[in-house]
Design a protein around this motif. Structure first.
Motif, short mmCIF file in Angstrom:
data_model
loop_
_atom_site.label_atom_id
_atom_site.label_comp_id
_atom_site.label_asym_id
_atom_site.label_seq_id
_atom_site.Cartn_x
_atom_site.Cartn_y
_atom_site.Cartn_z
N LEU A 22 0.85 -1.20 0.00
CA LEU A 22 0.00 0.00 0.00
C LEU A 22 0.88 1.25 0.00
N ALA A 23 1.95 1.21 0.78
CA ALA A 23 2.86 2.36 0.85
C ALA A 23 3.43 2.66 -0.53
N VAL B 23 -3.41 -5.75 5.60
CA VAL B 23 -4.53 -4.81 5.77
C VAL B 23 -5.68 -5.30 4.90
N GLU B 24 -6.85 -5.45 5.51
CA GLU B 24 -8.01 -5.98 4.78
C GLU B 24 -9.06 -4.92 4.47
N ALA B 25 -9.02 -3.82 5.19
CA ALA B 25 -10.02 -2.78 4.95
C ALA B 25 -9.52 -1.45 5.50
N ILE B 26 -10.13 -0.36 5.04
CA ILE B 26 -9.89 0.96 5.62
C ILE B 26 -11.12 1.31 6.44
N ARG B 27 -10.90 1.70 7.68
CA ARG B 27 -12.05 2.04 8.53
C ARG B 27 -11.72 3.27 9.37
N PRO B 28 -12.77 3.98 9.81
CA PRO B 28 -12.54 5.14 10.71
C PRO B 28 -11.98 4.66 12.05
N LEU B 29 -11.34 5.59 12.75
CA LEU B 29 -10.67 5.26 14.01
C LEU B 29 -11.58 4.48 14.96
N ALA C 153 -3.34 10.36 -0.43
CA ALA C 153 -3.05 8.93 -0.26
C ALA C 153 -4.32 8.18 0.15
N LEU C 154 -5.10 8.77 1.05
CA LEU C 154 -6.34 8.13 1.49
C LEU C 154 -7.29 7.92 0.31
N ALA C 155 -7.42 8.97 -0.52
CA ALA C 155 -8.29 8.86 -1.70
C ALA C 155 -7.85 7.69 -2.57
N ARG C 156 -6.54 7.57 -2.77
CA ARG C 156 -6.06 6.49 -3.65
C ARG C 156 -6.22 5.12 -3.02
N LEU C 157 -6.00 5.04 -1.71
CA LEU C 157 -6.12 3.73 -1.05
C LEU C 157 -7.59 3.29 -1.00
N PRO D 280 -12.69 -0.51 -5.72
CA PRO D 280 -12.53 -0.08 -7.11
C PRO D 280 -13.88 0.33 -7.70
N GLU D 281 -13.83 1.36 -8.51
CA GLU D 281 -15.06 1.89 -9.10
C GLU D 281 -15.72 0.83 -9.97
#
Lengths: 340, 340, 340
Positions: A8-9, A24-30, A82-86, A92-93
């Motif tokens: 991801l980096a 990392v399996e997902a992006i989530r809020p804190l 970076a957040l937008a891209r991750l 994926p759209e």
């Protein structure tokens, strides 16, 4: 399924502090992130929440690199970008499949590229053109001779009056109305007579228009939204308005007829712009404010009518001190009175 | 194809200065007009643009007659009104052909005049009536017992809840919602209970309602928009509001429940009117302002809360001088202090 | 057909002053009520209209009991609540018949309870669920995996993007858009790049959303409207906003992204709330005002930026006295000048 933190980096040109092999399996809020999630800390004010979060890894900017947050860190030069891209990596759209739903109606002379998607109950007016990769979703009403550019998306219930043009890659959200008649009347012998509105609306490429916003056709000529401009929900754009590129119009902002905006103009939420004025490149109008006269390039204005923002801030402070000012005036009056 | 300048002058009761035989093929704005086009100059401020324009002829008012603009002139007593009429000459209003699209749904008891037009996927509720010359376009949802008057036009996606009446010649733009429930609740034991909204909405004749505007049904009785009134986009009209004739409600204006407007009232853009107040004939509320108390006939008000406009203007000037006022106060305080 | 006045009194826990046997056939406003109608007088200011009304009976609160209004009275402890209940007696809510209109489209995996109503040309996305007693009316576009709770009503042309959840008993009016993308961009090298908005919208139970209002999906997680909250027309709710229970958002109010509202918060008409701030339980923002910073529980704020309402009122008074203040300052200056 997941991604290694190092991977991801690499995608965002960042680097890892800690374990590059973490999955990392997902992006989530804190507040809801767990050990297999990546969360993010863009604003140091939320540091306590970050410390309390269950997130296994955190995306941060250079300012927080090396911070002892007790997590593996993905440090990116521009963490918002970076957040937008991750997010796009994990979500994926969706590409809607090409083809025309059997309930869609194509009037004579309408042309839809075989690589375009047309949803149920869409109506494509005579002479309209829908390009490859575009999606015209349910209940969209495309007027005659409309043009929908490559890859553009029209969400359900969008209405385009005759002759409207939507540039490539633009996104028009549900309920948006493009090209309704401008608000123009000639008052004659006590009645308001409609001035025919015979121009059109053009959205250039990569424009986004939020739900239920309205952009009126020009009386003559064009109402035009510059490439890359982003418009939020319930925004009103009057006839013959022209905006430059990369403008930002926040929720419930309004622009009266024939106003001209330069490039990179920002209208904050619920702000307004009077008709026939000009806002220079990079001008910004604060929330709830009303620009009633032209604004210089890169000026920030606020208030009703809008004035230079620093001046408006001082006024607000003085306003809050009006009681004290009157008290002081009274004191002086007494002293002077006593002496006379 | 075109018109002789003299012929156009005759149609608007004007006269030609220059060549009456000049052929005009289109009306265009100053910046794009060519030798076979008529353009217009209503405001002397745009004189330089007129001089630079390629327009073969110019429509002007009496104040610019005889001006050496180097063009053939069409001089009209009221150039705005003349422009409206000439636009209609070059762009005659389209008459949609009578007939009902095969995909339209007429519920039992709905009656559509043979001379009316009903577009694709329109739904006409039980007992609704559509008069001759009216046009009900794509995706319009007409509730039960609605009435659409002669020659009225309902643009795509307009929604009329049960019982709504649209007068002859009225125009309802895309996305407009007429007759949704008014915002009324009785709060009882901590919960907001809906007060049934059982009235309806009536638009009288020759009313125009802009895209995505909303007019709520009355709790009881009628919400009514007077004949000849014109409403811009994204305007909110609350339940039980009654307006007089020939009112003008500009973009994003809002009127709270049970307010009453006289004839020829003007609400400028993003203005608001509180509930249960009255605005007299010809009253005007400035942009971004909020009338929180009743307004006398022909009064012009501005500000939040709105006050007499001249007074508001003086306040704005004094506000901008607050810093100076505080400085002067400080000077006086020092002098007095020294003397005491 | 009608009801005895005594019977109506019983239904609302009230009592009759006058003839309990009077027959009431309808509820009408004071100005149009006749001898067989019940009207109402909630505000003593309308006493003269009540005296002039043709109404046979009047619903009043305890404060007007015994008043010699020359009518039979129905005295209720809470006349607003009683009126709501009596309107429901005379206008019982319509139950739409269960069943799916033949023109509705159910995508694969959509499930509609046999006791639900689906109207003409509705589109129910893949995996969506519609519960018993719910009504999905004409032209509603339900995205994939949406959930519509028991007894909920979606009026014509409502649009729910993928994953939206509408709680039991909630009402969504015509033209509402739930779940459109939040307004989020990362600006990088001069262009605004869309931040994927991958969260969703949840309306809890007994929520009402007015015509053409818009509530955006969360970037991540949920935008959530608390149970029993009521939202008027043309209201904008940004991404990741969370409101408590029983909030009231009046017409054209707007809430920027990530703001948090407690329970029983009231936003008056055309007010605004900035992003990322918190409004405590019972906080109230006045009409046309803008809360730019967090607001304490039960505080009432007004102005732009919003301040404590009592303070704002005093400011408004002082503002109207600015001319006088400047005059007094001039007087003092002269006196001091003469003396120096």
């Amino acid at each position: 399924m997941g991604y290694r933190l190092a991977e991801l980096a690499e995608r965002v040109g960042g680097r890892v502090e800690g374990d590059p092999e973490r999955t990392v399996e997902a992006i989530r809020p804190l507040e809801s992130a767990g050990p297999r999630d990546l969360s993010f800390l863009k604003d140091p004010r939320y540091r306590a929440q970050a410390a309390a979060s269950g997130a296994g890894a955190l995306l941060v900017g250079p300012g927080l690199a090396g911070a002892t947050l007790g997590r593996d860190l993905l440090v990116a030069g521009d963490p918002s970008w970076a957040l937008a891209r991750l997010l796009a990596v994990f979500h994926p759209e969706e590409r809607r499949p090409p083809g025309i739903h059997p309930t869609a109606i194509l009037e004579p002379g309408a042309t839809v590229d075989p690589q375009a998607h047309v949803g149920p109950y869409a109506v494509i007016g005579a002479g309209a053109q829908v390009a490859a990769g575009a999606a015209v979703l349910a209940f969209v009403a495309l007027g005659r001779n409309c043009v929908v550019g490559e890859g553009a998306v029209l969400h359900p219930h969008a209405v385009l009056y005759d002759g409207t043009e939507v540039g490539p890659g633009s996104i028009v959200h549900a309920g948006v109305v493009l090209g309704a008649d401008g608000f123009g009347y000639a008052t004659y012998q006590g009645a308001h007579h409609k001035v025919p509105q015979v121009g059109r609306v053009v959205l250039e490429g990569d424009v986004e228009v939020g739900a239920n916003s309205t952009i009126d056709r020009a009386m003559l000529g064009e109402t035009r939204i510059g490439a890359g401009s982003k418009i939020d929900n319930l925004v009103q754009v009057g006839h013959n308005v022209v905006t430059g590129r990369h403008c930002i119009l926040c929720g419930q902002a309004g622009i009266a007829g024939s106003a001209r905006l330069g490039n990179y103009v920002v209208l904050a939420g619920q702000s307004g712009v009077a008709g026939h004025i000009e806002l220079g490149d990079g001008a910004q109008v604060a929330a709830k404010s009303a620009a009633l006269a032209s604004v210089e390039p890169h000026a920030q204005v606020a208030g009703i009518p809008a004035i230079e923002m620093r001046k408006w801030r001082r006024q607000a402070v003085l306003l809050s001190r009006l009681e004290e000012i009157v008290r002081r005036l009274r004191t002086v009056e007494k002293k002077v009175g006593e002496e006379s």
